[in-house]
Design a protein around this motif. Structure first.
Motif, PDB file in Angstrom:
ATOM      1  N   THR A  20       5.926  12.675  -0.873  1.00 32.45           N
ATOM      2  CA  THR A  20       5.186  12.067   0.230  1.00 32.45           C
ATOM      3  C   THR A  20       3.721  12.478   0.124  1.00 32.45           C
ATOM      4  OG1 THR A  20       7.145  12.032   1.608  1.00 32.45           O
ATOM      5  CG2 THR A  20       5.032  11.831   2.732  1.00 32.45           C
ATOM      6  N   CYS A  21       2.921  11.583  -0.446  1.00 29.44           N
ATOM      7  CA  CYS A  21       1.481  11.851  -0.570  1.00 29.44           C
ATOM      8  C   CYS A  21       0.879  11.889   0.835  1.00 29.44           C
ATOM      9  CB  CYS A  21       0.837  10.752  -1.410  1.00 29.44           C
ATOM     10  SG  CYS A  21      -0.959  10.823  -1.424  1.00 29.44           S
ATOM     11  N   PRO A  22       0.026  12.886   1.128  1.00 27.14           N
ATOM     12  CA  PRO A  22      -0.560  12.957   2.476  1.00 27.14           C
ATOM     13  C   PRO A  22      -1.398  11.722   2.804  1.00 27.14           C
ATOM     14  CG  PRO A  22      -1.052  14.952   1.222  1.00 27.14           C
ATOM     15  CD  PRO A  22      -0.411  13.984   0.267  1.00 27.14           C
ATOM     16  N   TYR A  23      -1.905  11.043   1.773  1.00 27.10           N
ATOM     17  CA  TYR A  23      -2.709   9.845   2.028  1.00 27.10           C
ATOM     18  C   TYR A  23      -1.859   8.575   1.977  1.00 27.10           C
ATOM     19  CZ  TYR A  23      -6.611   6.571   1.968  1.00 27.10           C
ATOM     20  OH  TYR A  23      -7.476   5.551   2.285  1.00 27.10           O
ATOM     21  N   CYS A  24      -1.032   8.433   0.947  1.00 30.98           N
ATOM     22  CA  CYS A  24      -0.347   7.162   0.667  1.00 30.98           C
ATOM     23  C   CYS A  24       1.037   7.056   1.280  1.00 30.98           C
ATOM     24  CB  CYS A  24      -0.223   6.954  -0.835  1.00 30.98           C
ATOM     25  SG  CYS A  24      -1.804   6.985  -1.696  1.00 30.98           S
ATOM     26  N   GLY A  25       1.637   8.171   1.692  1.00 33.73           N
ATOM     27  CA  GLY A  25       3.007   8.117   2.184  1.00 33.73           C
ATOM     28  C   GLY A  25       4.004   8.319   1.056  1.00 33.73           C
ATOM     29  N   GLN A  84      -0.639  15.327  -9.468  1.00 32.50           N
ATOM     30  CA  GLN A  84      -1.688  14.352  -9.134  1.00 32.50           C
ATOM     31  C   GLN A  84      -1.036  13.010  -8.839  1.00 32.50           C
ATOM     32  OE1 GLN A  84      -4.488  13.108 -12.149  1.00 32.50           O
ATOM     33  NE2 GLN A  84      -5.924  12.338 -10.623  1.00 32.50           N
ATOM     34  N   HIS A  85      -1.487  12.362  -7.778  1.00 29.81           N
ATOM     35  CA  HIS A  85      -0.990  11.018  -7.475  1.00 29.81           C
ATOM     36  C   HIS A  85      -1.765  10.026  -8.352  1.00 29.81           C
ATOM     37  CE1 HIS A  85       0.251   7.800  -4.332  1.00 29.81           C
ATOM     38  NE2 HIS A  85       0.875   7.702  -5.481  1.00 29.81           N
ATOM     39  N   SER A  86      -1.504  10.132  -9.664  1.00 26.98           N
ATOM     40  CA  SER A  86      -2.312   9.414 -10.657  1.00 26.98           C
ATOM     41  C   SER A  86      -2.122   7.903 -10.575  1.00 26.98           C
ATOM     42  CB  SER A  86      -1.976   9.919 -12.059  1.00 26.98           C
ATOM     43  OG  SER A  86      -0.571   9.976 -12.217  1.00 26.98           O
ATOM     44  N   GLY A 116      -1.770   6.257  -7.800  1.00 30.72           N
ATOM     45  CA  GLY A 116      -2.036   5.895  -6.406  1.00 30.72           C
ATOM     46  C   GLY A 116      -3.448   6.278  -6.049  1.00 30.72           C
ATOM     47  N   CYS A 117      -3.604   7.192  -5.065  1.00 28.82           N
ATOM     48  CA  CYS A 117      -4.947   7.537  -4.587  1.00 28.82           C
ATOM     49  C   CYS A 117      -5.646   8.537  -5.506  1.00 28.82           C
ATOM     50  CB  CYS A 117      -4.864   8.098  -3.176  1.00 28.82           C
ATOM     51  SG  CYS A 117      -4.034   9.695  -3.082  1.00 28.82           S
ATOM     52  N   ARG A 118      -4.925   9.045  -6.497  1.00 30.75           N
ATOM     53  CA  ARG A 118      -5.456   9.965  -7.499  1.00 30.75           C
ATOM     54  C   ARG A 118      -5.813  11.348  -6.943  1.00 30.75           C
ATOM     55  NH1 ARG A 118      -5.526   7.711 -12.072  1.00 30.75           N
ATOM     56  NH2 ARG A 118      -6.761   9.304 -13.085  1.00 30.75           N
TER      57      ARG A 118
HETATM   58 ZN   LIG Z   1      -1.743   9.212  -2.798  1.00 29.66          ZN
END
Ligand SMILES: [Zn+2]
Lengths: 195, 96
Positions: B4-9, B56-58, B60-62
């Motif tokens: 669960t990315c803090p930005y993207c979910g 790294q959310h490579s 997605g939002c990176r």
């Molecule tokens: Zn993200």
């Protein structure tokens, strides 16, 4: 002004395709905005950048991750913390932002020639996109105006929901034709029209 | 496995890149302390349980993320921006 060529051109065939005997359920097109810029705020400078976006475009970004809005041929959405994509039907966004966003606030990157924007619209748009991207396309999870960063087989995509049944997909120009062909194949099932 | 990315979910693990053990402490670049460099490069806790990791959310939002993952169950008990709190967060059902 030099006329911009579409990278989709050899595989862009206007008309109805696939199973359209009972009507087309999605319309595919290229929106070809005149300007696309990416803005990034240094940590702590996000509010100043959001104010600059409002000053240049007149668009007021809603709060929250991935928030966005479109109006009058312009659109803006967040795609990462403190980072925003802005598109305009008209040219000249990068020049306007270069004046409004000083080096103490953040950075301005002109991607007008670096991205291709593919629009999918229609009652089966969510259905077709769900074949590509493992994200929740339901309206409560992905409201109109907002944006999402994701990828399809390493083709990075920023998806902007520009209407209830309409999505604008920003992809790298060099991958755009490949992505476009895949999107056409995925749309055959529901019947699609290229405009 | 979902992270669960803090930005993207919540996103599939395929969108993320493992950036290594989050317990490592990098010596100052000019450091001549070879034991510290050796520990940074080679020493790993290798726990059977909760493990601090950098991802790294490579796709997605990176953003770079600090993740606590259980090495036995793959359960992820916490995800945070590696650089500390910045930017808006996605509202999660039942979680903050
Ligand atoms: Zn993200």
């Amino acid at each position: 002004m030099v006329e911009r060529l579409s990278p989709l051109e050899p595989d862009f065939h206007p008309g109805s395709h696939g199973n359209f005997e009972h009507g087309v359920d999605v319309i595919l097109t290229e929106t070809r905005p005149g300007s696309i810029v990416q803005l990034a705020a240094w940590p702590g400078e996000e509010k100043k950048l959001i104010a600059a976006i409002r000053a240049v475009t007149g668009l007021a970004l809603p709060d929250g991750a991935g928030g966005g809005i479109s109006s009058g041929g312009k659109s803006v959405f967040g795609f990462a913390p403190g980072k925003f994509t802005v598109a305009d039907d008209a040219e000249g966004l990068a020049e306007a932002f270069a004046k409004a966003v000083g080096p103490a606030i953040g950075t301005v990157t002109d991607l007008s020639h670096g991205r291709t924007v593919i629009r999918i619209a229609g009652p089966k748009a969510e259905w077709v996109l769900a074949k590509f991207f493992a994200i929740d396309f339901a309206l409560p999870a992905f409201p109109v105006g907002s944006g999402r960063s994701t990828a399809h087989h390493d083709v990075f995509a920023q998806i902007h929901r520009s209407g209830t049944d309409q999505f604008d997909i920003h992809v790298f120009r060099s991958f755009a034709r490949s992505f476009w062909k895949a999107l056409c194949h995925a749309s055959e099932e529901v019947g699609y029209e290229v405009q | 496995m979902l992270i669960t990315c803090p930005y993207c979910g919540p996103r599939d693990v395929i969108e993320f890149t493992y950036q290594g053990d989050g317990n490592r402490e990098r010596p100052e670049p000019a450091s001549q302390n070879f034991e510290a460099w050796n520990a940074y490069v080679y020493d790993r806790l290798n726990p059977a349980g909760d493990h601090n990791e950098i991802w790294q959310h490579s796709g997605g939002c990176r953003s770079h993320l600090r993740v606590v993952r259980n090495t036995l169950t793959h359960e992820i008990s916490s995800v945070a921006f590696a650089r500390g709190d910045h930017g808006p967060r996605r509202k999660m059902e039942g979680k903050s």
